[in-house]
Design a protein around this motif. Structure first.
Motif, PDB file in Angstrom:
ATOM      1  N   PHE A 306      27.729  19.481  93.377  1.00 57.38           N
ATOM      2  CA  PHE A 306      27.548  19.647  92.120  1.00 57.38           C
ATOM      3  C   PHE A 306      27.385  21.061  91.789  1.00 57.38           C
ATOM      4  O   PHE A 306      27.866  21.753  91.062  1.00 57.38           O
ATOM      5  CB  PHE A 306      26.586  18.765  91.325  1.00 57.38           C
ATOM      6  CG  PHE A 306      26.556  18.988  90.115  1.00 57.38           C
ATOM      7  CD1 PHE A 306      27.412  18.505  89.221  1.00 57.38           C
ATOM      8  CD2 PHE A 306      25.373  19.442  89.584  1.00 57.38           C
ATOM      9  CE1 PHE A 306      27.149  18.866  87.867  1.00 57.38           C
ATOM     10  CE2 PHE A 306      24.902  19.623  88.271  1.00 57.38           C
ATOM     11  CZ  PHE A 306      25.908  19.409  87.276  1.00 57.38           C
ATOM     12  N   GLU A 307      26.253  21.826  92.529  1.00 63.61           N
ATOM     13  CA  GLU A 307      26.117  23.149  92.148  1.00 63.61           C
ATOM     14  C   GLU A 307      27.237  24.122  92.633  1.00 63.61           C
ATOM     15  O   GLU A 307      27.488  24.997  91.844  1.00 63.61           O
ATOM     16  CB  GLU A 307      24.878  23.447  93.192  1.00 63.61           C
ATOM     17  CG  GLU A 307      23.598  22.723  92.761  1.00 63.61           C
ATOM     18  CD  GLU A 307      22.989  23.263  91.324  1.00 63.61           C
ATOM     19  OE1 GLU A 307      23.371  24.146  90.753  1.00 63.61           O
ATOM     20  OE2 GLU A 307      22.469  22.344  90.783  1.00 63.61           O
ATOM     21  N   ILE A 308      27.879  23.832  93.664  1.00 62.15           N
ATOM     22  CA  ILE A 308      29.101  24.523  93.838  1.00 62.15           C
ATOM     23  C   ILE A 308      30.189  24.370  92.707  1.00 62.15           C
ATOM     24  O   ILE A 308      30.656  25.477  92.323  1.00 62.15           O
ATOM     25  CB  ILE A 308      29.609  24.028  95.436  1.00 62.15           C
ATOM     26  CG1 ILE A 308      28.745  24.437  96.456  1.00 62.15           C
ATOM     27  CG2 ILE A 308      30.989  24.600  95.506  1.00 62.15           C
ATOM     28  CD1 ILE A 308      29.306  23.862  97.733  1.00 62.15           C
ATOM     29  N   ILE A 309      30.504  23.263  92.391  1.00 66.21           N
ATOM     30  CA  ILE A 309      31.512  23.055  91.256  1.00 66.21           C
ATOM     31  C   ILE A 309      31.106  23.783  90.080  1.00 66.21           C
ATOM     32  O   ILE A 309      31.817  24.418  89.297  1.00 66.21           O
ATOM     33  CB  ILE A 309      31.622  21.317  90.971  1.00 66.21           C
ATOM     34  CG1 ILE A 309      32.279  20.757  91.941  1.00 66.21           C
ATOM     35  CG2 ILE A 309      32.320  21.272  89.634  1.00 66.21           C
ATOM     36  CD1 ILE A 309      32.404  19.228  92.067  1.00 66.21           C
ATOM     37  N   LYS A 310      29.664  23.709  89.655  1.00 72.02           N
ATOM     38  CA  LYS A 310      29.137  24.484  88.553  1.00 72.02           C
ATOM     39  C   LYS A 310      29.587  25.909  88.571  1.00 72.02           C
ATOM     40  O   LYS A 310      29.902  26.579  87.820  1.00 72.02           O
ATOM     41  CB  LYS A 310      27.632  24.096  88.467  1.00 72.02           C
ATOM     42  CG  LYS A 310      27.339  22.900  87.885  1.00 72.02           C
ATOM     43  CD  LYS A 310      25.843  22.642  87.575  1.00 72.02           C
ATOM     44  CE  LYS A 310      25.434  23.453  86.567  1.00 72.02           C
ATOM     45  NZ  LYS A 310      23.837  23.636  86.354  1.00 72.02           N
ATOM     46  N   LEU A 311      29.335  26.477  89.926  1.00 74.33           N
ATOM     47  CA  LEU A 311      29.771  27.882  90.197  1.00 74.33           C
ATOM     48  C   LEU A 311      31.109  28.319  90.005  1.00 74.33           C
ATOM     49  O   LEU A 311      31.261  29.473  89.369  1.00 74.33           O
ATOM     50  CB  LEU A 311      29.029  28.118  91.395  1.00 74.33           C
ATOM     51  CG  LEU A 311      27.479  28.363  91.852  1.00 74.33           C
ATOM     52  CD1 LEU A 311      27.036  28.530  93.063  1.00 74.33           C
ATOM     53  CD2 LEU A 311      26.846  29.438  90.694  1.00 74.33           C
ATOM     54  N   LYS A 312      32.041  27.183  90.443  1.00 70.81           N
ATOM     55  CA  LYS A 312      33.434  27.728  90.477  1.00 70.81           C
ATOM     56  C   LYS A 312      33.688  27.438  89.044  1.00 70.81           C
ATOM     57  O   LYS A 312      34.970  27.979  88.680  1.00 70.81           O
ATOM     58  CB  LYS A 312      34.085  26.675  91.343  1.00 70.81           C
ATOM     59  CG  LYS A 312      34.007  27.039  92.904  1.00 70.81           C
ATOM     60  CD  LYS A 312      34.817  26.264  93.793  1.00 70.81           C
ATOM     61  CE  LYS A 312      34.568  26.778  95.242  1.00 70.81           C
ATOM     62  NZ  LYS A 312      35.563  25.907  96.023  1.00 70.81           N
ATOM     63  N   THR A 313      33.185  26.635  88.320  1.00 70.61           N
ATOM     64  CA  THR A 313      33.777  26.464  86.886  1.00 70.61           C
ATOM     65  C   THR A 313      32.892  27.149  85.919  1.00 70.61           C
ATOM     66  O   THR A 313      32.625  26.637  84.719  1.00 70.61           O
ATOM     67  CB  THR A 313      33.708  24.970  86.584  1.00 70.61           C
ATOM     68  OG1 THR A 313      32.534  24.528  86.834  1.00 70.61           O
ATOM     69  CG2 THR A 313      34.706  24.074  87.442  1.00 70.61           C
TER      70      THR A 313
END
Length: 513
Positions: A306-313
């Motif tokens: 989830f943290e990775i997705i938040k960074l990418k978006t």
């Protein structure tokens, strides 16, 4: 009534009965003695006075006749003989006065005794007095006539009357003696009746004594055996697992034993419940640790992804996407919080104590929490340094502050005070919420008890275990709702800490990775 008092009462009653029997015997014996004594003190003096009166009347009769004879002799006597006869006359007159005096004294005593003791014989007193007066009157008249030179025929007639009065006088005295003897016989009959009554009264009193003793002993034994049988029945039921209570009545030793059995029954019932709860918590603990372990690992993967997705978006401006991100973040935080509650409750490890500032621990706890914007935290400036495990107290403060935020529904005030006393330190956490219902106030520290729509119901139970492990106590009160933590300033390490008495001690050997 206590057994000692019952036995003492029995002894007192027996002594009273013995005393009563003794008193009856003594009183009746004394009465018999007094009756015999009254016979002696009344009848003997009467007989003695009658004897004296008989002696006086006989003496009067003899002296009167002797004076008459001497008077005859003085007429033909020579001068020398006349002087001797005159001297004899004087002596006889003196003896007559002595006889009169003896009679008067004896009659007075006789009259007093008869009047007091035998009022029915008063007529006899008058008869004796009358006959004495007649005899005395004739005696005086005979002497006077003889002295004045009266004829022999007149003196002879008077002498006949005098002899007759003397006979009647003796008859009156004999009658008095007969009456006295009759009174003695009546007294003897009365004494015999009295002795029979005394004997029967003592026999009846002894029978009553024996009967009363048996009745008292029966009721005392019954008052002991009946509750003992009841206690026996109660203990059998307790042994079978039926934790009944002994009916508490009275204040004797058996009742006190019954009260102790009731305490034991309640303690055993509570202990039995605790053992069942411990077994249940042991099973739940093992399952909870495995579930927590199985959930935490994929949850960590979800969190990291989830943290990775938040960074990418990060540069994405889609509002719905941000809303979904916040929802996911709250859900992950909720699951993490619930896992922490379970693990904190199950795995309360040994305390690692050191000197810590309570104010610092509270500030650290507040900094690590996400406090709602509309919640105002007011932390007092007071501080106290105690020996404690800061990480464990951090869990306690976090749970209590989190509950306070929930209680005020994210809008209100939370006041935190540190109050130091001589031996203890109090930490009070007060919120402006509506309060805890009184019906559940005593249950909120029980494991798995919760009124929240979300949560495990283990947070406050964990707080209680941690505080007690520090040798302290936690409590709650309403108006306003205030949780109070009492911690000792100097925590003494012991081999058996308070944690060993909690339900968690049954599962403390379970660990998780």
């Amino acid at each position: 009534m206590k057994l000692k008092s019952k036995l003492l009462l029995e002894v007192v009653i027996l002594f009273i009965l013995i005393g009563g029997i003794s008193a009856i015997s003594i009183i009746n014996t004394k009465y018999v003695q007094e009756t015999f004594s009254s016979i002696n003190t009344e009848t003997l003096p009467i007989l003695n006075t009658l004897k004296n009166m008989r002696y006086a009347s006989t003496h009067l009769s003899a002296l009167t006749n002797e004076i008459i004879l001497i008077e005859d002799e003085t007429r033909n006597a020579s001068e020398n003989e006349f002087a001797a006869l005159e001297e004899t006359l004087e002596t006889n007159f003196y003896k007559i006065e002595e006889a009169k005096l003896l009679f008067n004294e004896s009659f007075s005593e006789y009259s007093d005794i008869v009047s007091k003791s035998y009022p029915q014989d008063v007529d006899q007193i008058e008869l004796v007095a009358e006959k004495w007066n007649e005899m005395l009157f004739i005696s005086n008249k005979m002497i006077q006539l003889k002295t004045s030179g009266a004829s022999g025929g007149t003196i002879l007639n008077l002498n006949n009357d005098f002899d007759f009065s003397y006979v009647e006088m003796n008859m009156a005295i004999d009658k008095a003696i007969e009456l006295t003897t009759a009174n003695i016989d009546q007294r003897e009959i009365y004494v015999e009746s009295l002795l029979r009554n005394v004997t029967w009264s003592i026999i009846i009193a002894l029978n009553l004594f024996v009967a009363t003793t048996l009745i008292i002993r029966f009721y005392i034994l019954r008052s002991i055996s009946k509750p003992l049988n009841k206690i026996k029945s109660v203990t059998r039921d307790i042994a079978k697992g039926n934790f009944v209570l002994y009916p508490e009545k009275g204040n004797d030793e058996i009742s006190e034993l019954g009260k102790d059995i009731n305490i034991m029954s309640k303690d055993l019932k509570e202990l039995n419940k605790k053992m069942i709860d411990q077994e249940r918590m042991t099973s739940i603990g093992g399952l909870a640790i495995r579930l927590a372990h199985d959930i935490r690992n994929p949850l960590s993967v979800i969190q990291n992804g989830f943290e990775i997705i938040k960074l990418k978006t990060k540069n994405n401006s889609d509002p719905s996407l941000n809303s979904n991100f916040e929802s996911i973040s709250r859900s992950v935080a909720r699951i993490t919080h619930q896992i922490d509650d379970v693990l904190n409750f199950i795995n309360i490890s040994e305390l690692h104590n050191s000197k810590n500032s309570l104010s610092s621990i509270l500030k650290s706890t507040l900094q690590s929490m996400l406090i709602p914007e509309n919640v105002k935290i007011i932390l007092s400036e007071n501080d106290s340094t105690i020996l404690c495990d800061s990480s464990k107290l951090n869990i306690v403060f976090k749970n209590l502050i989190d509950n306070a935020c929930y209680a005020i529904n994210g809008n209100g005030e939370i006041r935190i005070r540190i109050i130091e006393s001589q031996d203890d330190v109090l930490v009070e956490i007060e919120d402006s919420g509506s309060g805890v219902p009184d019906s559940i106030l005593e249950k909120i520290f029980e494991p798995l008890f919760t009124t929240k729509q979300v949560g495990t119901g283990l947070g406050l139970s964990s707080c209680k275990s941690i505080v007690e492990a520090h040798g302290g106590k936690i409590s709650v009160r309403n108006n306003p709702t205030t949780f109070t933590i009492r911690l000792p300033k100097n925590l003494q390490k012991t081999e058996e800490s308070t944690i060993n008495n909690s339900p968690n001690s049954m599962i403390e050997s379970i660990s998780y990775s």
